[in-house]
Design an enzyme around this catalytic site. Structure first.
Site, PDB file in Angstrom:
ATOM      1  N   GLY A  12       0.778  -1.236   0.000  1.00 43.23           N
ATOM      2  CA  GLY A  12       0.000   0.000   0.000  1.00 43.23           C
ATOM      3  C   GLY A  12       0.806   1.279   0.000  1.00 43.23           C
ATOM      4  O   GLY A  12       0.302   2.330   0.405  1.00 43.23           O
ATOM      5  N   SER A  13       2.059   1.244  -0.481  1.00 39.43           N
ATOM      6  CA  SER A  13       2.827   2.493  -0.460  1.00 39.43           C
ATOM      7  C   SER A  13       2.281   3.502  -1.479  1.00 39.43           C
ATOM      8  O   SER A  13       2.309   4.708  -1.225  1.00 39.43           O
ATOM      9  CB  SER A  13       4.321   2.234  -0.678  1.00 39.43           C
ATOM     10  OG  SER A  13       4.595   1.841  -1.996  1.00 39.43           O
ATOM     11  N   ASN A  14       1.778   3.035  -2.608  1.00 32.98           N
ATOM     12  CA  ASN A  14       1.146   3.971  -3.556  1.00 32.98           C
ATOM     13  C   ASN A  14      -0.132   4.550  -2.961  1.00 32.98           C
ATOM     14  O   ASN A  14      -0.421   5.737  -3.130  1.00 32.98           O
ATOM     15  CB  ASN A  14       0.846   3.281  -4.891  1.00 32.98           C
ATOM     16  CG  ASN A  14       2.045   3.249  -5.807  1.00 32.98           C
ATOM     17  OD1 ASN A  14       2.383   4.243  -6.444  1.00 32.98           O
ATOM     18  ND2 ASN A  14       2.727   2.115  -5.847  1.00 32.98           N
ATOM     19  N   LYS A  66     -17.116 -14.963  -7.893  1.00 33.42           N
ATOM     20  CA  LYS A  66     -16.582 -13.616  -8.143  1.00 33.42           C
ATOM     21  C   LYS A  66     -17.701 -12.572  -8.287  1.00 33.42           C
ATOM     22  O   LYS A  66     -17.574 -11.438  -7.834  1.00 33.42           O
ATOM     23  CB  LYS A  66     -15.727 -13.650  -9.411  1.00 33.42           C
ATOM     24  CG  LYS A  66     -15.011 -12.347  -9.677  1.00 33.42           C
ATOM     25  CD  LYS A  66     -13.790 -12.595 -10.527  1.00 33.42           C
ATOM     26  CE  LYS A  66     -12.969 -11.344 -10.648  1.00 33.42           C
ATOM     27  NZ  LYS A  66     -11.580 -11.615 -10.916  1.00 33.42           N
ATOM     28  N   ARG A  92      -5.680  -8.772  -8.519  1.00 27.27           N
ATOM     29  CA  ARG A  92      -6.835  -9.552  -8.928  1.00 27.27           C
ATOM     30  C   ARG A  92      -7.374  -8.948 -10.224  1.00 27.27           C
ATOM     31  O   ARG A  92      -7.365  -7.723 -10.376  1.00 27.27           O
ATOM     32  CB  ARG A  92      -7.891  -9.380  -7.824  1.00 27.27           C
ATOM     33  CG  ARG A  92      -8.917 -10.453  -7.730  1.00 27.27           C
ATOM     34  CD  ARG A  92      -9.646 -10.327  -6.411  1.00 27.27           C
ATOM     35  NE  ARG A  92      -8.856 -10.837  -5.302  1.00 27.27           N
ATOM     36  CZ  ARG A  92      -8.676 -12.128  -5.037  1.00 27.27           C
ATOM     37  NH1 ARG A  92      -9.227 -13.043  -5.781  1.00 27.27           N
ATOM     38  NH2 ARG A  92      -7.934 -12.501  -4.008  1.00 27.27           N
ATOM     39  N   LEU A  93      -7.852  -9.803 -11.121  1.00 22.00           N
ATOM     40  CA  LEU A  93      -8.486  -9.276 -12.330  1.00 22.00           C
ATOM     41  C   LEU A  93      -9.850  -8.719 -11.963  1.00 22.00           C
ATOM     42  O   LEU A  93     -10.584  -9.314 -11.173  1.00 22.00           O
ATOM     43  CB  LEU A  93      -8.686 -10.396 -13.356  1.00 22.00           C
ATOM     44  CG  LEU A  93      -7.503 -10.778 -14.234  1.00 22.00           C
ATOM     45  CD1 LEU A  93      -7.908 -11.915 -15.160  1.00 22.00           C
ATOM     46  CD2 LEU A  93      -7.010  -9.591 -15.044  1.00 22.00           C
ATOM     47  N   ASN A 108      -5.276   1.726 -13.249  1.00 26.56           N
ATOM     48  CA  ASN A 108      -4.295   0.842 -12.622  1.00 26.56           C
ATOM     49  C   ASN A 108      -2.897   1.366 -12.910  1.00 26.56           C
ATOM     50  O   ASN A 108      -2.671   2.032 -13.921  1.00 26.56           O
ATOM     51  CB  ASN A 108      -4.430  -0.579 -13.177  1.00 26.56           C
ATOM     52  CG  ASN A 108      -3.491  -1.557 -12.484  1.00 26.56           C
ATOM     53  OD1 ASN A 108      -3.320  -1.510 -11.264  1.00 26.56           O
ATOM     54  ND2 ASN A 108      -2.864  -2.434 -13.250  1.00 26.56           N
ATOM     55  N   HIS A 110       1.037  -0.185 -13.289  1.00 22.68           N
ATOM     56  CA  HIS A 110       1.756  -1.454 -13.455  1.00 22.68           C
ATOM     57  C   HIS A 110       3.246  -1.151 -13.615  1.00 22.68           C
ATOM     58  O   HIS A 110       3.619  -0.295 -14.428  1.00 22.68           O
ATOM     59  CB  HIS A 110       1.229  -2.200 -14.681  1.00 22.68           C
ATOM     60  CG  HIS A 110       1.903  -3.524 -14.880  1.00 22.68           C
ATOM     61  ND1 HIS A 110       1.606  -4.622 -14.090  1.00 22.68           N
ATOM     62  CD2 HIS A 110       2.871  -3.918 -15.734  1.00 22.68           C
ATOM     63  CE1 HIS A 110       2.372  -5.635 -14.467  1.00 22.68           C
ATOM     64  NE2 HIS A 110       3.155  -5.241 -15.456  1.00 22.68           N
TER      65      HIS A 110
HETATM   66  C1  GRF Z   1       3.305  -1.122  -7.566  1.00 20.52           C
HETATM   67  O1  GRF Z   1       4.597  -1.273  -8.038  1.00 20.52           O
HETATM   68  C2  GRF Z   1       2.310  -1.114  -8.697  1.00 20.52           C
HETATM   69  O2  GRF Z   1       2.864  -0.715  -9.915  1.00 20.52           O
HETATM   70  C3  GRF Z   1       1.879  -2.553  -8.799  1.00 20.52           C
HETATM   71  O3  GRF Z   1       1.913  -3.049  -7.505  1.00 20.52           O
HETATM   72  C4  GRF Z   1       2.846  -2.314  -6.741  1.00 20.52           C
HETATM   73  C5  GRF Z   1       2.144  -1.915  -5.494  1.00 20.52           C
HETATM   74  O4  GRF Z   1       3.045  -1.438  -4.548  1.00 20.52           O
HETATM   75  N1  GRF Z   1       0.593  -2.678  -9.418  1.00 20.52           N
HETATM   76  P1  GRF Z   1       2.507  -0.785  -3.205  1.00 20.52           P
HETATM   77  O5  GRF Z   1       1.594  -1.829  -2.533  1.00 20.52           O
HETATM   78  O6  GRF Z   1       1.778   0.448  -3.574  1.00 20.52           O
HETATM   79  O7  GRF Z   1       3.719  -0.526  -2.376  1.00 20.52           O
END
Ligand code: GRF
Length: 188
Positions: A12-14, A66, A92-93, A108, A110
């Site tokens: 969850g750092s983002n 689902k 998860r899709l 999203n 990635h």
């Molecule tokens: C990120 O690198 C993002 O690109 C990918 O999953 C990672 C999540 O990292 N989808 P965090 O949980 O936000 O630290």
């Protein structure tokens, strides 16, 4: 103010970075209603508690299928009047129910330069590829795995003496700039 929910499955750092930007007034057009997670022991839950963000924990294994899982999420999202969903490490899709309910309104991030290295361990795939650069991509979500329309990408070098961990950190640092900047442009 547009109401936005964040979905995460892990660290969850983002998620934390986006909430901090909102709290500092750098993303002043959105309000984060809550965090949705599919793992009761995910570290993002701790972050949410510290940030005083409401958390919804729903594990797919507790539902028949689902569709039922996603219907529960939709019910919660609608009750919070959520307009956009930001996936940030949601492993998860997204199924047809949620995609239909939030058509064109799920983002999203990635950690690769899509269409390269879709799916799991994108950083490991890039690290082992011999490529000289990688990066991160923000895209709209469709029914495929990391296949939706690309919105923006940012690049970083893969250095000759890199470790996978160092590369992971470099990609994370650029994600902390990239995701909020795309969110500010796309979510009105
Ligand atoms: C990120 O690198 C993002 O690109 C990918 O999953 C990672 C999540 O990292 N989808 P965090 O949980 O936000 O630290």
């Amino acid at each position: 103010m547009t109401k936005v929910a964040i979905f995460a499955s892990g660290s969850g750092s983002n998620f934390e970075n986006i909430v901090s930007k909102v709290d500092k007034g750098h993303l002043n057009n959105i309000e984060i209603t809550s965090l949705y997670t599919d793992h009761h022991d995910a570290y993002c839950i701790e972050r949410a508690k510290q940030l005083k963000v409401m958390v919804h924990i729903n594990e797919p294994k507790d539902f028949e299928n689902k569709a039922e899982y996603e219907q529960k999420l939709i019910q919660l999202l609608h009750s919070e009047e959520v307009e956009w969903i930001i996936l940030a490490g949601y492993m998860r899709l997204v199924g047809p129910d949620l995609l239909n309910a939030y058509e064109g309104k799920i983002l999203n991030i990635h950690p690769s330069l899509l269409p390269k290295y879709k799916g799991k361990d994108a950083i490991g795939q890039a690290f082992n590829s011999g490529d000289k650069e990688t990066g991160s991509t923000v895209h709209y979500v469709d029914s495929g795995m990391d296949t939706g329309e690309i919105i923006e990408q940012r690049k970083c070098d893969i250095k000759p003496d890199d470790t996978k961990e160092a590369l992971e950190e470099r990609v994370k640092q650029l994600e902390y700039e990239l995701y909020p900047s795309v969110i500010a442009k796309v979510i009105k």
